[in-house]
Scaffold this motif. Structure first.
Motif, short mmCIF file in Angstrom:
data_model
loop_
_atom_site.label_atom_id
_atom_site.label_comp_id
_atom_site.label_asym_id
_atom_site.label_seq_id
_atom_site.Cartn_x
_atom_site.Cartn_y
_atom_site.Cartn_z
N GLU A 177 68.68 19.95 1.91
CA GLU A 177 68.18 19.10 0.84
C GLU A 177 69.30 18.15 0.45
O GLU A 177 70.49 18.48 0.58
N TYR A 214 62.43 16.20 -5.06
CA TYR A 214 62.10 17.27 -4.13
C TYR A 214 62.07 16.70 -2.72
O TYR A 214 61.31 15.77 -2.44
N ASN A 215 62.90 17.24 -1.88
CA ASN A 215 62.94 16.79 -0.50
C ASN A 215 63.47 17.92 0.37
O ASN A 215 64.10 18.86 -0.12
N VAL A 262 60.07 20.22 10.03
CA VAL A 262 59.25 19.77 8.90
C VAL A 262 60.08 18.90 7.98
O VAL A 262 61.23 19.24 7.65
N TYR A 320 59.76 16.88 4.12
CA TYR A 320 58.98 16.76 2.90
C TYR A 320 59.71 15.82 1.94
O TYR A 320 60.92 15.95 1.75
N TYR A 373 59.23 13.89 -1.99
CA TYR A 373 58.49 13.70 -3.24
C TYR A 373 59.27 12.73 -4.12
O TYR A 373 60.41 13.02 -4.51
N SER A 417 53.88 12.38 -2.81
CA SER A 417 54.55 13.23 -1.82
C SER A 417 53.92 13.03 -0.45
O SER A 417 52.79 12.56 -0.32
N MET A 447 54.30 14.96 3.77
CA MET A 447 54.93 15.95 4.64
C MET A 447 54.48 15.72 6.06
O MET A 447 53.33 15.40 6.32
N LYS A 448 55.39 15.90 6.99
CA LYS A 448 55.07 15.80 8.41
C LYS A 448 55.67 17.00 9.14
O LYS A 448 56.73 17.50 8.76
N CYS A 453 56.25 9.60 7.47
CA CYS A 453 56.34 10.31 6.18
C CYS A 453 56.87 9.37 5.11
O CYS A 453 56.35 9.31 3.99
N LYS A 499 43.42 15.82 3.13
CA LYS A 499 44.17 16.93 2.51
C LYS A 499 43.42 17.50 1.31
O LYS A 499 43.39 18.72 1.11
N THR A 503 46.52 16.93 9.54
CA THR A 503 47.34 17.44 8.45
C THR A 503 47.86 18.82 8.87
O THR A 503 47.37 19.41 9.84
#
Length: 446
Positions: free
Chosen positions: A36, A146-147, A174, A176, A178, A192, A194-195, A208, A237, A428
Motif C-alpha cells: 500500500e 484505500y489502495n 490484484v 485496488y 479508491y 473505486s 479493481m482489476k 483500473c 457489479k 468482473t
C-alpha cells in the motif's frame, strides 16, 4: 511449498496407527505479497504464507468429526486426525456427510497456472505511479486513502482414504484504488475500481486507473433527485451483488434448511423475466479464479440456474445432491458443516425479443454503479431490500451524479421486471454480466 503427496502419506500412516478407516482432508496454502502507498511513499508492505487444512474423520457408527490445523508436518496431521476422531463421538446423526461420488472422477484440462512473482520494489513503483496519476487527474482529488497491489500463489488440494488425490495451483495479481475528493462547500466524494489478472505483466493497471478517474470526476458535481418510481439500469457489479445477496434462491442447502426464497417444488417455475439467463460457471474462460474441484473433491462445471426466466438448476454439495437424488455440482465448502456456494456467475440473454435500450437516448433513468450496505439492507428470507447506492441520473447520455439515494423493492419482483439486458457484457471478479434494465423501482431521493 505444500506437497500433497507427502501429506497423503502422513495421513495414511497416521490413520493406520489410530485405527481410522475413513477420512478426508482439504487444504490450501497461500503465498502473498502486498503493498500500500500514501502520497508517493510506501505505507505498508506485507509478505505472508498461510496454510489452512480441514480434516474429517468418520467413526465406526458413521458419525463425522471435523477439525482444522495449520501444522502440515507428520505430527500435525496425526494430531488433527486424532482430534477429529475424538470429535466424531459428538457428530451429527442426521444426514451426515459422505464422500462425493465424483471425488475420483477425471478432471479435464487441469493445468497449474503459476506466474513468477515480481520484486516488491516493482509493486511499490507501479502503485505509486498509479496513485500519482489519479491525484493529478483533477484538482478536487486530494487522496487515494484505500489502495493496494498484491500478488499471490494459491495451492489447493483434496484427498481421502478411498484414494482420491487432487491438487491445483494458480497465481493472481490484484490492484485496488479508491479515491476521495475534497472541495469547499461540497461533500467528499469517492469512487473505486479493481482489476485482477494472472500476474502483474497482464494486470490492467491503466484500465483500473481510467475507471476510477472517470467515476470520481463524474461524482464531483452532484445533486439531489426527487423520490419516485424510476427505470433503473444496474451496472454488472451492482446486479451481481444482488444475485449474490439472494443466492439462497438456487442454493440447495438453503432450500433443505428452509432458508430460501425457493422450495423443493420450485424447479421448472418462472422466477424472472424470460429475458434472463443465469449460470454458475467455475470454468468460464474469463474466470481468473477458476477452481477445478470443490471442497469435497467434486469436479466443478457450468451449472445452469435460470434459463429464459425459469429456475432450471440448483447448486449442490454431495450431501444435498444425494437428498434430492441428483448429481453434485462442485459447489461444496467443507467445514464443521458442509455449505454450498457459487463460483463465477454468467448473466446473459438468449431471447431474440430482447429490446435494445441505449443510455444515449434514455430519459430520466437511474444508472446504479454500486450498491452499499448489503449486509444490513437485505432481508434474504423475505426477499426485500433497501440499499443506498452510488450512481447517476441519465438524460440522453448526460450523467449527473446523485447526491444520496436509496433503491428499495422485492427481489423476485425485480427479476420479473427486467425489461432489457444489454448485449455487451463486462468481466468482473464475481462474474460476467451486462447492464440490466429494470422498470418501476422505488427510489428515495430528497
Amino acid at each position: 511449498m505444500l506437497n500433497t503427496e507427502t501429506i497423503a502419506n502422513y495421513a495414511q500412516n497416521s490413520a493406520e496407527k489410530l485405527g481410522i478407516n475413513k477420512y478426508d482432508i482439504y487444504g490450501s496454502s497461500i503465498d502473498e505479497t502486498s503493498v500500500e502507498v500514501n502520497h508517493g511513499e510506501p505505507k505498508q508492505v506485507q509478505a505472508s504464507n498461510r496454510s489452512s487444512v480441514i480434516v474429517r474423520v468418520w467413526n465406526e457408527k458413521g458419525r463425522v468429526g471435523v477439525t482444522t490445523t495449520t501444522d502440515l508436518d507428520e505430527l500435525g496431521i496425526q494430531l488433527a486426525l486424532e482430534t477429529a476422531k475424538e470429535a466424531s463421538t459428538f457428530g451429527n446423526t442426521e444426514n451426515p456427510p459422505e464422500f462425493s461420488p465424483e471425488a475420483k472422477a477425471t478432471i479435464e484440462n487441469a493445468v497449474d497456472e503459476i506466474v513468477e512473482p515480481v520484486p516488491v520494489p516493482t509493486l511499490i513503483d507501479t502503485l505509486i505511479k498509479a496513485e500519482k496519476s489519479l491525484l493529478n487527474a483533477h484538482p478536487a482529488i486530494q487522496g487515494v486513502p484505500y489502495n493496494g497491489l498484491s500478488q499471490e500463489d494459491i495451492k489447493r488440494f483434496y484427498l481421502n482414504s478411498d484414494g482420491s488425490l487432487r491438487q491445483e495451483a494458480r497465481s493472481y495479481a490484484v490492484i485496488y484504488l479508491y479515491s476521495r475528493t475534497e472541495e469547499e462547500g461540497k461533500k467528499p466524494r469517492g469512487a473505486s475500481a479493481m482489476k485482477i489478472s494472472r500476474g502483474l505483466e497482464t494486470l490492467d493497471v491503466d484500465g483500473c486507473l481510467k475507471e476510477v478517474t472517470e467515476k470520481t470526476i463524474s461524482h464531483i458535481n452532484y445533486r439531489t433527485i426527487p423520490s419516485g418510481k424510476y427505470t433503473v439500469v444496474f451496472s454488472p457489479k451492482a446486479f451481481l451483488s444482488l444475485i449474490s445477496a439472494f443466492s439462497n434462491l438456487f442454493n440447495a442447502q438453503n432450500i433443505l434448511d428452509k432458508q430460501s426464497l425457493s422450495n423443493l417444488d420450485s424447479i421448472g417455475k418462472e422466477v424472472a423475466s424470460p429475458l434472463l439467463c443465469l449460470s454458475d460457471d467455475a470454468l468460464h474462460p474469463d474466470n481468473i479464479g477458476a477452481e477445478t474441484f470443490d471442497g469435497e473433491g467434486t469436479p466443478t462445471r457450468r451449472v445452469e440456474l435460470i434459463k429464459d426466466g425459469v429456475l432450471t438448476g440448483l447448486l449442490h454439495s454431495a450431501g444435498t445432491a444425494k437428498r434430492m437424488n441428483v448429481q453434485p455440482t462442485g459447489n461444496a465448502n467443507i467445514g464443521a458443516k458442509v455449505t454450498v456456494g457459487s463460483h463465477f456467475y454468467h448473466v446473459f440473454s438468449n431471447s431474440e425479443t430482447n429490446p435494445e435500450y441505449n443510455l444515449d437516448e434514455a430519459e430520466n433513468v437511474i444508472l446504479i454503479d454500486k450498491l452499499q450496505a448489503l449486509h444490513a439492507g437485505v432481508n434474504t428470507l423475505q426477499g426485500s431490500f433497501s440499499l443506498p447506492f452510488d450512481g447517476w441520473l441519465v438524460n440522453k447520455g448526460e450523467l449527473t451524479s446523485i447526491d444520496a439515494a436509496t433503491v428499495a423493492g422485492d427481489y423476485l419482483t425485480l427479476l420479473k421486471s427486467i425489461i432489457a439486458i444489454d448485449s455487451e457484457a463486462e468481466v468482473t471478479p464475481g462474474g460476467v454480466c451486462p447492464r440490466i434494465w429494470v422498470s418501476d423501482l422505488s427510489i428515495t431521493g430528497e
